[in-house]
Write a protein that holds these residues in place. Structure first.
Motif, mmCIF file in Angstrom:
data_model
loop_
_atom_site.group_PDB
_atom_site.id
_atom_site.type_symbol
_atom_site.label_atom_id
_atom_site.label_comp_id
_atom_site.label_asym_id
_atom_site.label_seq_id
_atom_site.Cartn_x
_atom_site.Cartn_y
_atom_site.Cartn_z
ATOM 1 N N GLU A 59 0.836 -1.227 0.000
ATOM 2 C CA GLU A 59 0.000 0.000 0.000
ATOM 3 C C GLU A 59 0.854 1.255 0.000
ATOM 4 O O GLU A 59 0.510 2.259 -0.608
ATOM 5 N N ASP A 60 1.971 1.200 0.745
ATOM 6 C CA ASP A 60 2.812 2.387 0.896
ATOM 7 C C ASP A 60 4.044 2.323 -0.010
ATOM 8 O O ASP A 60 5.091 2.870 0.303
ATOM 9 N N LYS A 61 3.899 1.633 -1.153
ATOM 10 C CA LYS A 61 5.037 1.485 -2.078
ATOM 11 C C LYS A 61 5.512 2.857 -2.586
ATOM 12 O O LYS A 61 4.735 3.818 -2.638
ATOM 13 N N LEU A 62 6.778 2.887 -2.999
ATOM 14 C CA LEU A 62 7.353 4.092 -3.590
ATOM 15 C C LEU A 62 7.769 3.757 -5.008
ATOM 16 O O LEU A 62 8.457 2.761 -5.233
ATOM 17 N N CYS A 63 7.342 4.572 -5.954
ATOM 18 C CA CYS A 63 7.702 4.332 -7.345
ATOM 19 C C CYS A 63 8.443 5.541 -7.894
ATOM 20 O O CYS A 63 8.318 6.648 -7.380
ATOM 21 N N SER A 64 9.215 5.287 -8.960
ATOM 22 C CA SER A 64 9.985 6.364 -9.581
ATOM 23 C C SER A 64 9.277 6.885 -10.814
ATOM 24 O O SER A 64 8.789 6.097 -11.629
ATOM 25 N N ASP A 65 9.267 8.202 -10.981
ATOM 26 C CA ASP A 65 8.736 8.784 -12.220
ATOM 27 C C ASP A 65 9.625 8.424 -13.406
ATOM 28 O O ASP A 65 9.199 8.454 -14.551
ATOM 29 N N ALA A 66 10.896 8.083 -13.115
ATOM 30 C CA ALA A 66 11.847 7.771 -14.190
ATOM 31 C C ALA A 66 11.670 6.348 -14.728
ATOM 32 O O ALA A 66 12.147 6.039 -15.822
ATOM 33 N N GLY A 67 11.001 5.495 -13.947
ATOM 34 C CA GLY A 67 10.784 4.120 -14.405
ATOM 35 C C GLY A 67 11.041 3.111 -13.304
ATOM 36 O O GLY A 67 11.881 3.346 -12.432
ATOM 37 N N ASN A 68 10.300 2.002 -13.363
ATOM 38 C CA ASN A 68 10.392 0.973 -12.323
ATOM 39 C C ASN A 68 10.450 -0.404 -12.968
ATOM 40 O O ASN A 68 9.703 -0.669 -13.904
ATOM 41 N N VAL A 69 11.342 -1.242 -12.454
ATOM 42 C CA VAL A 69 11.398 -2.630 -12.910
ATOM 43 C C VAL A 69 10.946 -3.511 -11.749
ATOM 44 O O VAL A 69 11.521 -3.445 -10.652
ATOM 45 N N ILE A 70 9.917 -4.314 -11.998
ATOM 46 C CA ILE A 70 9.354 -5.175 -10.964
ATOM 47 C C ILE A 70 9.831 -6.601 -11.210
ATOM 48 O O ILE A 70 9.604 -7.154 -12.297
ATOM 49 N N ILE A 71 10.483 -7.195 -10.212
ATOM 50 C CA ILE A 71 10.986 -8.556 -10.361
ATOM 51 C C ILE A 71 9.912 -9.548 -9.922
ATOM 52 O O ILE A 71 9.401 -9.472 -8.799
ATOM 53 N N THR A 72 9.576 -10.461 -10.820
ATOM 54 C CA THR A 72 8.567 -11.490 -10.535
ATOM 55 C C THR A 72 8.821 -12.707 -11.409
ATOM 56 O O THR A 72 9.312 -12.587 -12.528
ATOM 57 N N ARG A 73 8.462 -13.876 -10.864
ATOM 58 C CA ARG A 73 8.531 -15.100 -11.674
ATOM 59 C C ARG A 73 7.243 -15.308 -12.461
ATOM 60 O O ARG A 73 7.153 -16.205 -13.276
ATOM 61 N N GLN A 74 6.230 -14.481 -12.182
ATOM 62 C CA GLN A 74 4.939 -14.626 -12.872
ATOM 63 C C GLN A 74 5.048 -14.096 -14.300
ATOM 64 O O GLN A 74 5.548 -13.003 -14.521
ATOM 65 N N ALA A 102 1.967 -0.888 -14.540
ATOM 66 C CA ALA A 102 1.547 0.353 -15.207
ATOM 67 C C ALA A 102 2.374 0.553 -16.487
ATOM 68 O O ALA A 102 3.468 -0.009 -16.618
ATOM 69 N N PRO A 103 1.869 1.360 -17.425
ATOM 70 C CA PRO A 103 2.519 1.500 -18.736
ATOM 71 C C PRO A 103 3.986 1.942 -18.691
ATOM 72 O O PRO A 103 4.788 1.485 -19.496
ATOM 73 N N HIS A 104 4.371 2.801 -17.768
ATOM 74 C CA HIS A 104 5.768 3.266 -17.719
ATOM 75 C C HIS A 104 6.645 2.329 -16.890
ATOM 76 O O HIS A 104 7.802 2.637 -16.627
ATOM 77 N N GLU A 105 6.090 1.165 -16.511
ATOM 78 C CA GLU A 105 6.853 0.203 -15.717
ATOM 79 C C GLU A 105 7.060 -1.075 -16.513
ATOM 80 O O GLU A 105 6.401 -1.304 -17.522
ATOM 81 N N THR A 106 7.989 -1.899 -16.016
ATOM 82 C CA THR A 106 8.261 -3.146 -16.721
ATOM 83 C C THR A 106 8.582 -4.242 -15.707
ATOM 84 O O THR A 106 8.866 -3.952 -14.544
ATOM 85 N N THR A 107 8.506 -5.489 -16.144
ATOM 86 C CA THR A 107 8.841 -6.606 -15.254
ATOM 87 C C THR A 107 10.123 -7.280 -15.723
ATOM 88 O O THR A 107 10.542 -7.115 -16.870
ATOM 89 N N ALA A 108 10.729 -8.036 -14.820
ATOM 90 C CA ALA A 108 11.907 -8.840 -15.166
ATOM 91 C C ALA A 108 11.807 -10.143 -14.380
ATOM 92 O O ALA A 108 11.353 -10.138 -13.227
ATOM 93 N N PRO A 109 12.237 -11.267 -14.994
ATOM 94 C CA PRO A 109 12.127 -12.555 -14.303
ATOM 95 C C PRO A 109 13.261 -12.820 -13.307
ATOM 96 O O PRO A 109 13.330 -13.902 -12.728
ATOM 97 N N GLY A 110 14.150 -11.847 -13.108
ATOM 98 C CA GLY A 110 15.242 -12.012 -12.158
ATOM 99 C C GLY A 110 16.060 -10.739 -12.099
ATOM 100 O O GLY A 110 15.852 -9.812 -12.892
ATOM 101 N N LEU A 111 17.005 -10.703 -11.155
ATOM 102 C CA LEU A 111 17.820 -9.496 -10.987
ATOM 103 C C LEU A 111 18.677 -9.194 -12.214
ATOM 104 O O LEU A 111 18.795 -8.053 -12.637
#
Ligand SMILES: NC(=O)c1ccc[n+]([C@@H]2O[C@H](COP(=O)([O-])OP(=O)(O)OC[C@H]3O[C@@H](n4cnc5c(N)ncnc54)[C@H](OP(=O)(O)O)[C@@H]3O)[C@@H](O)[C@H]2O)c1
Length: 163
Positions: free
Chosen positions: A51-66, A72-81
């Motif tokens: 709920e209290d997450k912090l995101c960057s206006d410059a861009g965010n990479v979310i790590i997930t195995r899913q 969100a459109p300006h964000e992206t996922t990655a399957p590992g570091l």
């Protein structure tokens, strides 16, 4: 690329409980914004859902195995570091925001640690890894007393690698 970890933790290394911060410390938020302005963030999927997450206006990479995890459109996922770093490789500095799983996997490859230390003990279920002082040295430290807005004594501590 400089890899920086940024975290707020208590004296017993707690960083979270039930997927949120255990405290409210406005001075930490202000310092966080100052240090990370304009920089991209890498974070674990659970921290991203906090709920209290912090995101960057410059861009965010979310790590997930899913696969097909929605961000969100300006964000992206990655399957590992490793894949996350590939997505930000042109950056001069990237900030790893946590949580506990991601800090544990990235502290050994980090160049800098930006730690807000709350001079209190908290109950929690997410922890920052041990900072090994044979590897890390403090390059800067500022100490503050509790005040009307910030209910705990705290320090902003920056670590760099010894070699
Ligand atoms: N105090 C602070 O500075 C601070 C900062 C950030 C977070 N936090 C706290 O930390 C807690 C969350 O930490 P957490 O450890 O539970 O979760 P987390 O590290 O934020 O996210 C864990 C998730 O990341 C993904 N993941 C982890 N390692 C992976 C790998 N090697 N490859 C692919 N995906 C990987 C998995 O997502 P999937 O399950 O989707 O595959 C995993 O469930 C919360 O309480 C939050 O408030 C505190």
């Amino acid at each position: 690329m400089v890899i920086s970890l940024i975290a707020a933790m208590s004296e017993n290394r707690v960083i979270g409980i039930q997927n949120r911060l255990p405290w409210h410390l406005p001075a930490d938020l202000a310092n966080f914004k100052h240090i990370t302005a304009g920089k991209k963030f890498i974070m674990g999927r659970k921290s991203y859902e906090a709920e209290d997450k912090l995101c960057s206006d410059a861009g965010n990479v979310i790590i997930t195995r899913q696969k097909n995890y929605h961000v969100a459109p300006h964000e992206t996922t990655a399957p590992g570091l490793r894949e996350a770093f590939e997505k930000v490789q042109k950056e001069a500095e990237v900030f790893i925001l946590g949580g506990a799983e991601i800090f544990a996997q990235s502290i050994d490859i980090a160049d800098r640690l930006y730690i807000t230390l709350l001079h209190n003990k908290f109950i929690g279920d997410a922890f920052f890894p041990e900072i090994d002082l044979t590897i890390w040295k403090i390059s800067k430290q500022r100490n503050f007393r509790a005040d009307e807005e910030n209910p705990y004594d705290y320090s902003f501590i920056e670590y760099i690698r010894k070699s």
